[in-house]
Structure formats: C-alpha cells, structure tokens
Design an enzyme around this catalytic site. Structure first.
Site, PDB file in Angstrom:
ATOM      1  N   SER A 103       0.814  -1.207   0.000  1.00 21.89           N
ATOM      2  CA  SER A 103       0.000   0.000   0.000  1.00 21.89           C
ATOM      3  C   SER A 103       0.851   1.261   0.000  1.00 21.89           C
ATOM      4  O   SER A 103       1.795   1.391   0.779  1.00 21.89           O
ATOM      5  CB  SER A 103      -0.919  -0.028   1.234  1.00 21.89           C
ATOM      6  OG  SER A 103      -1.161   1.265   1.698  1.00 21.89           O
ATOM      7  N   LYS A 104       0.485   2.133  -0.886  1.00 23.82           N
ATOM      8  CA  LYS A 104       1.176   3.410  -1.013  1.00 23.82           C
ATOM      9  C   LYS A 104       1.071   4.215   0.293  1.00 23.82           C
ATOM     10  O   LYS A 104       1.951   4.967   0.650  1.00 23.82           O
ATOM     11  CB  LYS A 104       0.536   4.164  -2.182  1.00 23.82           C
ATOM     12  CG  LYS A 104       1.107   5.504  -2.489  1.00 23.82           C
ATOM     13  CD  LYS A 104       2.338   5.416  -3.357  1.00 23.82           C
ATOM     14  CE  LYS A 104       2.926   6.809  -3.535  1.00 23.82           C
ATOM     15  NZ  LYS A 104       4.324   6.799  -3.840  1.00 23.82           N
ATOM     16  N   ARG A 105      -0.056   4.014   0.970  1.00 26.27           N
ATOM     17  CA  ARG A 105      -0.308   4.760   2.188  1.00 26.27           C
ATOM     18  C   ARG A 105       0.772   4.523   3.248  1.00 26.27           C
ATOM     19  O   ARG A 105       1.084   5.375   4.052  1.00 26.27           O
ATOM     20  CB  ARG A 105      -1.661   4.340   2.747  1.00 26.27           C
ATOM     21  CG  ARG A 105      -2.436   5.476   3.312  1.00 26.27           C
ATOM     22  CD  ARG A 105      -3.783   5.069   3.785  1.00 26.27           C
ATOM     23  NE  ARG A 105      -3.866   3.709   4.230  1.00 26.27           N
ATOM     24  CZ  ARG A 105      -4.990   3.016   4.296  1.00 26.27           C
ATOM     25  NH1 ARG A 105      -6.106   3.588   3.916  1.00 26.27           N
ATOM     26  NH2 ARG A 105      -5.010   1.798   4.744  1.00 26.27           N
ATOM     27  N   ASP A 114       7.637   5.311  -8.503  1.00 27.60           N
ATOM     28  CA  ASP A 114       8.700   5.467  -7.508  1.00 27.60           C
ATOM     29  C   ASP A 114       9.909   4.613  -7.876  1.00 27.60           C
ATOM     30  O   ASP A 114      11.054   5.052  -7.796  1.00 27.60           O
ATOM     31  CB  ASP A 114       8.239   5.019  -6.110  1.00 27.60           C
ATOM     32  CG  ASP A 114       7.177   5.939  -5.526  1.00 27.60           C
ATOM     33  OD1 ASP A 114       7.150   7.118  -5.915  1.00 27.60           O
ATOM     34  OD2 ASP A 114       6.396   5.472  -4.685  1.00 27.60           O
TER      35      ASP A 114
END
Ligand code: GLU
Length: 506
Positions: A276-278, A286
């Site tokens: 998850s990017k979060r 990236d």
C-alpha cells in the site's frame, strides 16, 4: 477458441499505479496477447469523490513506461469507446431502466436519514444492515415514474432474489457460490445519475465484448451479484480470473504518522499486510525514479504469484512472458513482495545490459555529481556496471571523484596487508615522486611503473596500493583500484590529493 479474446485493465484514477495494479495490468495484457487477442484500457472514474487530479494521465504514462501497449483505450481510440466511464454516463441509465422493466432493479427514494435510521436499528439488533426493499414493495413503477418526473431524487437498486443461490465460475477459484439472502440490493445508478462500479463494470464488460475479466480478489465476493445482472439481462458472462493480493512483510504502523506502533515492551510488531502506497510502499513510478529498470520490475512482478510450468528459468522479457504465460500457473495464495529480490533482479538486468545501454542509463545519474567533460564516463561505466544494483546508488558511489571526502587516518588500517597509518605515510612518500614523474597518465602506465618500483621499497603491494587508493579517494570501497581511480581523477587532482594526504599524516 474462435471468439477473439478481449481483456481489459480497468483502474480507477485514485492515485499512482501501485505494484498490485501493475501486476493485474500485466497478467491482463499477457492473457490477451497469448491468445492473439486485444488488451483494452478502461478508466473507471464514476466515483468522482475519490478521483485524484492528474491520475488518469499518470495511468497512461505508467502503462507506456511499462510497455503494456493497449489496443483500445481513451487516448488510443477503438471501436468500443468511449473508454472513460464518465464519458459513457448516458449509456448506463438506459440499461438500468431496462432492468427495472424486467424486474431486476427498482427505483428507491429513501433518504440518507431514513437509511441511517434503518442501519442503526439493524445494528442495535446485532444484524448486518442491508436494504429492506421498502421501495420495491411500496412504490409501484407508475408512481416511481411520476415522482421522478416531479423532480424527486432517487437511485436505482439491483433487485437481488431473497432466496436461492448466486454463483459464478472463476478460472482460479473454481465455482464460487453464495446465498442470495446474504446479498444487499446494491445501488446501480446513484442520485447524480452516474452508475456505481457494481453496475458499470457489468454493462461495460458486456458492451466492450470482454471475454476475460481479471481483477483483485476483493471483487470475488461481489462477482455472484454481477452474475445475477448478466442473467437478468440475458447476457453471456465473461470468464473470471480473480488475483490474490500482493502482500508485504512489515511492522504494524500508524497510518498517519507512518511510525511503528510498539507493543508494551517497546518492540515493533510484525504484520503481513497488503502492499500500500499509504504506508510508503513504492509505486511503479517510484521504482523507476529510484533507478529500477522497467524490464526488471516487469519480470519481478510477473513472478509475484505466477510461475511458468516445467522450467526453473527466472528471466523473462515481456515477449518471453507472452509466450510462456499461462493462467493455470497463477498461485491461489497471496504473494509476498520482497524488495531485496527485486533489487537482485535489477542488478542482474544491469549486468546483462550492453555497455552502451548501461552508459546511456547511467549518465544522467552520474551527471548529478560529476562533470562529463572532466571525467571519462565510458571508463567509469565499465568499472561500475558489474557493481550497480540500482541506478540511484551511482551518485553516492562516485561523488568522491568530484570532491575529496574528509576521512580518518584509521581508514589506512588494513589487517590483511598489515597496513597501519605509519606504513601508509611511508608508502605515500614512496609513491609520490614516482607518480610525479609520470606524464602518460593511463591506467597501464601507472600500473606498470608503480608495480615495477614497489619491490625495491621493501613494502608489500597491498601496503602501497591500499594507502594510495585511500589517500586519493577517502573511501574504503571504490569502483576499482588505485590506478583506475588515479586515472579517473587525472594527474593534477591525484597529485593534489596525495600531497594533502601526506600533509594530514604529518
Ligand atoms: N476499477 C476497479 C479498481 O480499480 C477495477 C475492478 C475491475 O477490474 O473490475 O479496482
């Protein structure tokens, strides 16, 4: 198979293309290409509140960067467009009304307050709330139409049978079946006239003649309901391939601060969670920015939950994958994302590049710290290629060429060659006049002259070469030995650094 295979990747523009999404896109692409079929990109943007500005363009860009060329899509066109759901907004109500007429859906006028009240009541009784079909039973169609004509807000809900079973066949999970009594009457058309995902995915997959639906297992439990829609319309459902999530071994973290949540003993707590990017896991973008090669990322992603049959081969280009991909090789259990393994793949891919390709890829990174007019990049790249795992490491590997770092005399200590700062000083004083004499500043000449002189000094080769390299680089590890570094620095700079090192040891 005589019907043309048509698959689609259908992201919602809610942010960066995360690696789980990229894997879905890749498998979807491979499935189409392996059958000589069409791969379609569809943007699912009906949840406008979740849309992130710029995310659509990012999807196009990421797909291009990954090499996943789609045959049809918003920015390439095709016979089944538009390929952005908000641009198809006029299509869905027509189908929803068709369902209403067939009894597969109905208009609902319940307000948010009423629904909240119902939800509270259900929760008070310890039940999971689902809509109680009040408007189905209380509002006949003719009345619904009158109220709508008078401007009353409404939604259209799916009319799920109250008994019996709903199911579908999945290529990976086999037959999946649920009791209809567990299913809610989902909203198909919202009050703003836009469809929900639950409706749009079915209508679009049908209208776009999609033969295989690939998506995450989070949709596994809703798919029976979608199949009820196919049945109600009398449409042929697609084949489904639901893909297990990509997980990562991590520690329990606070979502906002991204700091580890410690247990009562102050220790971090291990968890396996969805990528998850979060939580700061890298997106495809990236990784590209960090200097990972797209070929390595694609190869690595392909093997996250899929394995080729009958071979231990691990290296596959995108074209190889098209040939060997087989949906029966997809693994049912969630895969674990491992950054070290990705880095290993990347290093292998870098090693396999031609010198020219390596130089092209490395030059922008080297230019961040070095002036190409002053350093022989071609030679430097030869030295670096076998040592590079990720391109972003390069500036840190060569910055000492641009500026001599401060270093402690302890760095001269080398147990293997029994070098001490005292011996280092002796070695530097020995080698300085020899180097000063050399005008043909090539690695070969430097090597031949210095190596020929060492035996007479009474010191071992290492006792001269180690201090020399430390003196002119200030680093224990450099991408090459003393002569290579001296050559790259040039005569003047080498002699200047050497003098400074001798002065510092005084
Ligand atoms: N728009 C959905 C998502 O981004 C796609 C689900 C599907 O492929 O049907 O999760």
């Amino acid at each position: 198979m005589n019907q043309e295979v048509r698959t689609r990747f259908a992201p919602s523009p809610t942010g960066y293309l995360h690696l789980g999404g990229l894997r879905t896109a890749l498998y979807t692409y491979l499935l189409a290409k392996k059958h000589g079929g069409k791969f379609i990109l569809r943007i699912e943007d009906t949840d406008q509140e979740r849309e992130v500005p710029g995310a659509v363009e990012l999807i196009y860009k990421s797909m291009r960067q990954a090499g996943l060329a789609y045959d049809e899509g918003p920015d390439v066109g095709g016979d089944y467009g538009p390929y952005i759901q908000t641009q198809r907004r006029d299509i869905y109500p027509k189908y929803a009304w068709d369902l209403v007429e067939r009894g597969g859906a109905y208009c609902c006028f319940c307000t948010k307050e009423e629904l909240d009240e119902q939800r509270r009541e259900a929760e008070a009784k310890g039940e999971t709330w689902k809509y109680n079909k009040k408007c189905l039973h209380n509002v006949p169609l003719a009345e619904a139409k009158r109220r709508i004509a008078a401007g009353e807000p409404y939604v259209i809900r799916q009319n799920v049978p109250t008994e019996g079973k709903a199911g579908f066949d999945d290529l990976l999970y086999g037959h999946v079946e649920v009791d209809c009594s567990t299913l809610d009457d989902n909203v198909l058309i919202k009050a703003d006239g836009l469809p929900t995902y639950n409706f749009a995915n079915v209508v679009d997959d049908h209208l776009m003649a999609i033969t295989h639906v690939t998506r995450g297992t989070e949709y596994l439990s809703s798919a029976p309901k979608y199949n009820l829609l196919y049945e109600a319309f009398g449409w042929q459902p697609p084949l489904y391939l639901h893909l297990p999530a990509v997980m990562v071994e991590s520690v329990l973290m606070d979502k906002t601060t991204r700091q580890p949540i410690l247990d009562e003993n102050g220790n971090t707590q291990p968890v396996v969670r969805k990528l998850s990017k979060r939580y700061g896991d890298p997106s495809f973008e990236d990784l590209l920015e960090q200097g990972y090669l797209k070929e390595a990322i694609i190869n690595f992603i392909a093997l996250l939950g899929w394995a080729p049959k009958g071979t231990n081969e691990e290296f596959f280009s995108l074209d190889d994958l098209v040939r060997v991909f087989d949906e029966s090789g997809v693994n049912k259990s969630p895969s674990i994302f491992n950054m070290e393994k990705l880095t290993w793949f990347n290093a292998e891919y870098i090693r396999r590049m031609t010198p020219d390709a390596y130089r092209v890829a490395a030059t922008p990174w080297l230019s961040r710290v070095l002036d190409p007019a002053r350093t022989d990049f071609a030679r430097l790249c030869e030295l670096l290629q076998g040592r590079t795992e990720v391109f972003s490491q390069l500036p840190g590997m060569v910055d000492f060429l641009a500026e001599m770092p401060e270093f402690s005399p302890d760095l001269y200590v080398n147990k293997k060659s029994k070098t001490t700062p005292e011996i280092a000083k002796q070695a530097l004083l020995f080698v300085q006049p020899i180097l000063k004499e050399i005008t043909d500043w090539t690695e070969g000449t430097l090597h031949d002259i210095v190596m020929a002189a060492i035996p007479a000094s009474g010191m071992k080769n290492g006792q001269v070469l180690w201090p020399l390299r430390i003196a002119i680089t200030g680093r224990a590890a450099t991408p090459g030995g003393a002569f290579e570094m001296a050559y790259l620095l040039g005569r003047e700079e080498t002699l200047r650094r050497l003098q400074k090192a001798i002065d510092d040891l005084a």
